[in-house]
Motif scaffolding. Structure first.
Motif, PDB file in Angstrom:
ATOM      1  N   LYS A  28      18.469 -36.360   9.686  1.00 44.71           N
ATOM      2  CA  LYS A  28      18.626 -36.774  11.083  1.00 44.71           C
ATOM      3  C   LYS A  28      19.322 -38.127  11.190  1.00 44.71           C
ATOM      4  N   MET A  33      21.274 -39.536  14.730  1.00 50.51           N
ATOM      5  CA  MET A  33      20.232 -39.468  15.752  1.00 50.51           C
ATOM      6  C   MET A  33      19.791 -40.877  16.147  1.00 50.51           C
ATOM      7  N   GLN A  35      17.654 -44.143  17.042  1.00 49.61           N
ATOM      8  CA  GLN A  35      16.531 -44.734  16.322  1.00 49.61           C
ATOM      9  C   GLN A  35      15.197 -44.402  16.980  1.00 49.61           C
ATOM     10  N   SER A  36      15.174 -44.344  18.305  1.00 52.18           N
ATOM     11  CA  SER A  36      13.918 -44.014  18.996  1.00 52.18           C
ATOM     12  C   SER A  36      13.462 -42.597  18.665  1.00 52.18           C
ATOM     13  N   THR A  37      14.413 -41.677  18.526  1.00 52.39           N
ATOM     14  CA  THR A  37      14.074 -40.298  18.153  1.00 52.39           C
ATOM     15  C   THR A  37      13.596 -40.238  16.707  1.00 52.39           C
ATOM     16  N   ASN A  39      12.081 -42.588  15.178  1.00 52.66           N
ATOM     17  CA  ASN A  39      10.722 -43.136  15.204  1.00 52.66           C
ATOM     18  C   ASN A  39       9.717 -42.068  15.621  1.00 52.66           C
ATOM     19  N   GLN A  40      10.102 -41.206  16.565  1.00 52.46           N
ATOM     20  CA  GLN A  40       9.223 -40.123  17.000  1.00 52.46           C
ATOM     21  C   GLN A  40       8.998 -39.115  15.871  1.00 52.46           C
ATOM     22  N   TYR A  41      10.058 -38.775  15.143  1.00 50.86           N
ATOM     23  CA  TYR A  41       9.918 -37.893  13.985  1.00 50.86           C
ATOM     24  C   TYR A  41       8.943 -38.507  12.977  1.00 50.86           C
TER      25      TYR A  41
END
Length: 71
Positions: A28, A33, A35-37, A39-41
């Motif tokens: 990712k 992708m 950085q906030s996404t 972090n969610q992963y």
């Protein structure tokens, strides 16, 4: 999470959750992708690892296990 991309490049049955986390985050990141996404992963994988233990193999997780995790 896109399981098809993992299956094309690796044997899913032979990796544990920690390895899956590293591979997916790396893929990712290379895809660009946000950085906030990412972090969610990372948060979701940390929860998965806490729930199932990091040495749990991906193919050992059943549908009922996944349902228990979601609940």
């Amino acid at each position: 999470m896109c399981a098809k991309r993992i299956r094309k490049g690796a044997k899913v049955a032979q990796i544990n959750l920690e390895e899956a986390k590293e591979k997916i985050i790396k893929i990712k990141t290379l895809e660009g992708m946000a950085q906030s996404t990412l972090n969610q992963y990372n948060l979701v994988f940390n929860d998965l690892i806490a729930f199932f233990e990091k040495d749990t193999r991906v193919d050992d997780i059943t549908l009922n296990d996944a349902r228990d995790f979601i609940n």
